[in-house]
Design an enzyme around this catalytic site. Structure first.
Site, PDB file in Angstrom:
ATOM      1  N   SER A 132       1.227   3.256  -2.472  1.00  0.00           N
ATOM      2  CA  SER A 132       0.835   4.193  -3.538  1.00  0.00           C
ATOM      3  C   SER A 132       0.346   5.533  -3.011  1.00  0.00           C
ATOM      4  O   SER A 132       0.397   6.535  -3.716  1.00  0.00           O
ATOM      5  CB  SER A 132      -0.231   3.550  -4.432  1.00  0.00           C
ATOM      6  OG  SER A 132      -1.325   3.096  -3.670  1.00  0.00           O
ATOM      7  N   TYR A 172     -12.274  -3.362  11.647  1.00  0.00           N
ATOM      8  CA  TYR A 172     -10.979  -2.658  11.571  1.00  0.00           C
ATOM      9  C   TYR A 172     -10.216  -2.825  12.890  1.00  0.00           C
ATOM     10  O   TYR A 172      -9.038  -3.194  12.907  1.00  0.00           O
ATOM     11  CB  TYR A 172     -11.228  -1.182  11.257  1.00  0.00           C
ATOM     12  CG  TYR A 172      -9.978  -0.360  11.066  1.00  0.00           C
ATOM     13  CD1 TYR A 172      -9.226  -0.464   9.895  1.00  0.00           C
ATOM     14  CD2 TYR A 172      -9.551   0.535  12.042  1.00  0.00           C
ATOM     15  CE1 TYR A 172      -8.077   0.303   9.718  1.00  0.00           C
ATOM     16  CE2 TYR A 172      -8.408   1.304  11.869  1.00  0.00           C
ATOM     17  CZ  TYR A 172      -7.677   1.184  10.704  1.00  0.00           C
ATOM     18  OH  TYR A 172      -6.540   1.950  10.529  1.00  0.00           O
ATOM     19  N   VAL A 173     -10.914  -2.578  14.006  1.00  0.00           N
ATOM     20  CA  VAL A 173     -10.296  -2.708  15.334  1.00  0.00           C
ATOM     21  C   VAL A 173      -9.780  -4.136  15.532  1.00  0.00           C
ATOM     22  O   VAL A 173      -8.644  -4.348  15.996  1.00  0.00           O
ATOM     23  CB  VAL A 173     -11.318  -2.347  16.440  1.00  0.00           C
ATOM     24  CG1 VAL A 173     -10.818  -2.780  17.814  1.00  0.00           C
ATOM     25  CG2 VAL A 173     -11.624  -0.848  16.420  1.00  0.00           C
ATOM     26  N   GLY A 180       0.828  -1.210   0.000  1.00  0.00           N
ATOM     27  CA  GLY A 180       0.000   0.000   0.000  1.00  0.00           C
ATOM     28  C   GLY A 180       0.859   1.256   0.000  1.00  0.00           C
ATOM     29  O   GLY A 180       0.565   2.217   0.691  1.00  0.00           O
ATOM     30  N   ILE A 205      -4.134  10.293  11.548  1.00  0.00           N
ATOM     31  CA  ILE A 205      -3.114  10.861  10.652  1.00  0.00           C
ATOM     32  C   ILE A 205      -3.831  11.428   9.426  1.00  0.00           C
ATOM     33  O   ILE A 205      -4.767  10.801   8.913  1.00  0.00           O
ATOM     34  CB  ILE A 205      -2.105   9.761  10.214  1.00  0.00           C
ATOM     35  CG1 ILE A 205      -1.571   8.963  11.428  1.00  0.00           C
ATOM     36  CG2 ILE A 205      -0.973  10.360   9.401  1.00  0.00           C
ATOM     37  CD1 ILE A 205      -0.807   9.743  12.468  1.00  0.00           C
ATOM     38  N   LYS A 240      -6.666  -4.812  13.488  1.00  0.00           N
ATOM     39  CA  LYS A 240      -5.475  -4.117  13.975  1.00  0.00           C
ATOM     40  C   LYS A 240      -4.993  -4.689  15.308  1.00  0.00           C
ATOM     41  O   LYS A 240      -3.791  -4.700  15.596  1.00  0.00           O
ATOM     42  CB  LYS A 240      -5.754  -2.611  14.096  1.00  0.00           C
ATOM     43  CG  LYS A 240      -6.011  -1.939  12.742  1.00  0.00           C
ATOM     44  CD  LYS A 240      -4.805  -2.059  11.831  1.00  0.00           C
ATOM     45  CE  LYS A 240      -4.980  -1.317  10.524  1.00  0.00           C
ATOM     46  NZ  LYS A 240      -3.803  -1.430   9.639  1.00  0.00           N
ATOM     47  N   SER A 289      -2.895   0.176  14.568  1.00  0.00           N
ATOM     48  CA  SER A 289      -3.601   1.444  14.800  1.00  0.00           C
ATOM     49  C   SER A 289      -3.888   1.586  16.288  1.00  0.00           C
ATOM     50  O   SER A 289      -4.062   0.585  17.000  1.00  0.00           O
ATOM     51  CB  SER A 289      -4.933   1.441  14.040  1.00  0.00           C
ATOM     52  OG  SER A 289      -5.750   2.497  14.497  1.00  0.00           O
TER      53      SER A 289
HETATM   54  P1  NAP Z   1      -4.980   5.116   2.440  1.00  0.00           P
HETATM   55  O1  NAP Z   1      -4.589   6.515   2.144  1.00  0.00           O
HETATM   56  O2  NAP Z   1      -6.403   4.702   2.277  1.00  0.00           O
HETATM   57  O3  NAP Z   1      -4.052   4.131   1.560  1.00  0.00           O
HETATM   58  C1  NAP Z   1      -4.239   2.750   1.629  1.00  0.00           C
HETATM   59  C2  NAP Z   1      -3.178   2.053   0.801  1.00  0.00           C
HETATM   60  O4  NAP Z   1      -3.380   0.637   0.936  1.00  0.00           O
HETATM   61  C3  NAP Z   1      -3.266   2.373  -0.667  1.00  0.00           C
HETATM   62  O5  NAP Z   1      -1.956   2.437  -1.186  1.00  0.00           O
HETATM   63  C4  NAP Z   1      -3.996   1.162  -1.243  1.00  0.00           C
HETATM   64  O6  NAP Z   1      -3.639   0.896  -2.594  1.00  0.00           O
HETATM   65  C5  NAP Z   1      -3.460   0.063  -0.364  1.00  0.00           C
HETATM   66  N1  NAP Z   1      -4.313  -1.122  -0.329  1.00  0.00           N
HETATM   67  C6  NAP Z   1      -5.572  -1.237   0.175  1.00  0.00           C
HETATM   68  N2  NAP Z   1      -6.002  -2.498   0.031  1.00  0.00           N
HETATM   69  C7  NAP Z   1      -4.994  -3.192  -0.567  1.00  0.00           C
HETATM   70  C8  NAP Z   1      -4.824  -4.542  -0.968  1.00  0.00           C
HETATM   71  N3  NAP Z   1      -5.799  -5.455  -0.778  1.00  0.00           N
HETATM   72  N4  NAP Z   1      -3.655  -4.914  -1.532  1.00  0.00           N
HETATM   73  C9  NAP Z   1      -2.652  -4.016  -1.725  1.00  0.00           C
HETATM   74  N5  NAP Z   1      -2.762  -2.721  -1.365  1.00  0.00           N
HETATM   75  C10 NAP Z   1      -3.916  -2.320  -0.799  1.00  0.00           C
HETATM   76  O7  NAP Z   1      -4.597   4.695   3.921  1.00  0.00           O
HETATM   77  P2  NAP Z   1      -3.617   5.393   4.993  1.00  0.00           P
HETATM   78  O8  NAP Z   1      -4.415   6.313   5.797  1.00  0.00           O
HETATM   79  O9  NAP Z   1      -2.368   5.850   4.336  1.00  0.00           O
HETATM   80  O10 NAP Z   1      -3.305   4.121   5.917  1.00  0.00           O
HETATM   81  C11 NAP Z   1      -2.170   3.294   5.738  1.00  0.00           C
HETATM   82  C12 NAP Z   1      -2.116   2.279   6.864  1.00  0.00           C
HETATM   83  O11 NAP Z   1      -2.054   2.975   8.116  1.00  0.00           O
HETATM   84  C13 NAP Z   1      -3.362   1.393   6.946  1.00  0.00           C
HETATM   85  O12 NAP Z   1      -2.996   0.092   7.344  1.00  0.00           O
HETATM   86  C14 NAP Z   1      -4.201   2.051   8.017  1.00  0.00           C
HETATM   87  O13 NAP Z   1      -5.066   1.157   8.635  1.00  0.00           O
HETATM   88  C15 NAP Z   1      -3.109   2.526   8.955  1.00  0.00           C
HETATM   89  N6  NAP Z   1      -3.531   3.636   9.826  1.00  0.00           N
HETATM   90  C16 NAP Z   1      -3.966   4.808   9.307  1.00  0.00           C
HETATM   91  C17 NAP Z   1      -4.351   5.824  10.178  1.00  0.00           C
HETATM   92  C18 NAP Z   1      -4.817   7.144   9.656  1.00  0.00           C
HETATM   93  O14 NAP Z   1      -5.271   7.959  10.499  1.00  0.00           O
HETATM   94  N7  NAP Z   1      -4.761   7.444   8.368  1.00  0.00           N
HETATM   95  C19 NAP Z   1      -4.292   5.633  11.553  1.00  0.00           C
HETATM   96  C20 NAP Z   1      -3.834   4.412  12.048  1.00  0.00           C
HETATM   97  C21 NAP Z   1      -3.451   3.427  11.176  1.00  0.00           C
HETATM   98  P3  NAP Z   1      -4.682   1.126  -3.817  1.00  0.00           P
HETATM   99  O15 NAP Z   1      -5.000   2.584  -3.831  1.00  0.00           O
HETATM  100  O16 NAP Z   1      -3.947   0.680  -5.023  1.00  0.00           O
HETATM  101  O17 NAP Z   1      -5.886   0.285  -3.491  1.00  0.00           O
END
Ligand code: NAP
Length: 245
Positions: free
Chosen positions: A12, A153-154, A10, A186, A157, A140
């Site tokens: 990207s 989700y919880v 992920g 974030i 994680k 998370s």
């Molecule tokens: P995001 O902006 O939604 O990006 C998610 C990424 O995961 C994208 O690159 C997406 O790729 C990829 N992805 C999703 N499903 C996939 C799959 N089945 N196979 C391969 N790639 C996949 O999310 P983010 O906020 O950056 O979060 C990144 C991580 O941090 C996650 O695990 C999230 O749970 C964790 N997190 C985030 C927060 C927050 O506040 N943002 C807080 C705690 C934890 P595509 O676009 O190609 O689908």
């Protein structure tokens, strides 16, 4: 981290993109994984190159174990090894748990937990042979404290924290460290999708009074992936502005 090879699932967008750039800045060659966003993954590669590093895209669905095994084989053939794995790919299907559809439960668990397991299992084989490696699982804060409307989700994680500790114990004798980080809120597309009222509520619960930045999370991951952190394993490191202590 010169001459090392990293895989960021992920990578990207969002946090995964910032992590990819931070690892590339440290000199690691980064494989930027995506599922559907090839163009975005290519943008991440360009950012890694602008930061003075190198990167490649690699598309696969982490929830599909055969595709995962194929992709890891491809990296092995191209680069011969993987020194750093960041299990970052994640998604969320939200709603109250009594109304949660089977499909939404399974999709979330498949991506966030089973996906991390498939990728780590395949990558660990290379790391064990090399007798070195660092794995960082992106969990998370809600995996530690729970959250209303996010049961799958919880659960995924919290499961990732268990997987981290089990793997850390099994892989330690081979020089492979495994840690989890638990970000709070974030600024990314994932949190941009939340409604404004909910965001205001979140801010009240964060002592530092703001959302975190993807680059702040990336700096922590880069440390846990680096040789400087080789005595740290099986840990869960919070990065949440103080919302959970
Ligand atoms: P995001 O902006 O939604 O990006 C998610 C990424 O995961 C994208 O690159 C997406 O790729 C990829 N992805 C999703 N499903 C996939 C799959 N089945 N196979 C391969 N790639 C996949 O999310 P983010 O906020 O950056 O979060 C990144 C991580 O941090 C996650 O695990 C999230 O749970 C964790 N997190 C985030 C927060 C927050 O506040 N943002 C807080 C705690 C934890 P595509 O676009 O190609 O689908």
């Amino acid at each position: 981290m010169k001459d090392t090879v990293s895989l960021v699932t992920g990578g990207s967008r969002g946090i995964g993109r910032a992590i990819s750039v931070a690892l590339a800045e440290q000199g690691s060659h980064v494989y930027v994984n995506y599922r559907s966003g090839e163009a975005a993954a290519k943008e991440t590669v360009a950012l890694c190159e602008q930061a003075g590093g190198s990167a490649d895209i690699i598309g696969f669905d982490v929830a599909d174990s055969e595709s995962v095994d194929g992709a890891i084989q491809t990296i092995k053939e191209k680069s011969g090894k993987i020194d750093v794995l960041v299990n970052n790919a994640g998604m969320s299907k939200d709603g109250l748990f009594i109304r949660m559809k089977d499909e939404d439960w399974h999709t979330t668990l498949s991506t966030n937990l089973h996906g991390a397991f498939y990728v780590a299992r395949a990558v660990s084989k290379l790391m064990m042979k090399a007798r070195t490696g660092s794995i960082v699982n992106i969990s998370s804060v809600v995996g530690e404290m729970g959250n209303v409307g996010q049961a799958p989700y919880v659960t995924s994680k919290a499961g990732l924290i268990g997987l981290t500790k089990a793997m850390a114990r099994e892989l330690a004798s081979r020089g492979v460290t495994v840690n989890a980080i638990t970000p709070g809120f974030i600024d990314t597309e994932m949190t941009a999708a939340l409604d404004e009222k909910l965001k205001e509520e979140h801010l009240k619960a964060i002592p530092l009074g703001r959302y975190g930045k993807a680059e702040e999370v990336a700096a922590l991951v880069a440390f846990l992936a680096s040789p400087q952190s080789k005595y740290i394993t099986g840990q869960v490191v919070g990065i949440n502005g103080g919302m959970y202590m």
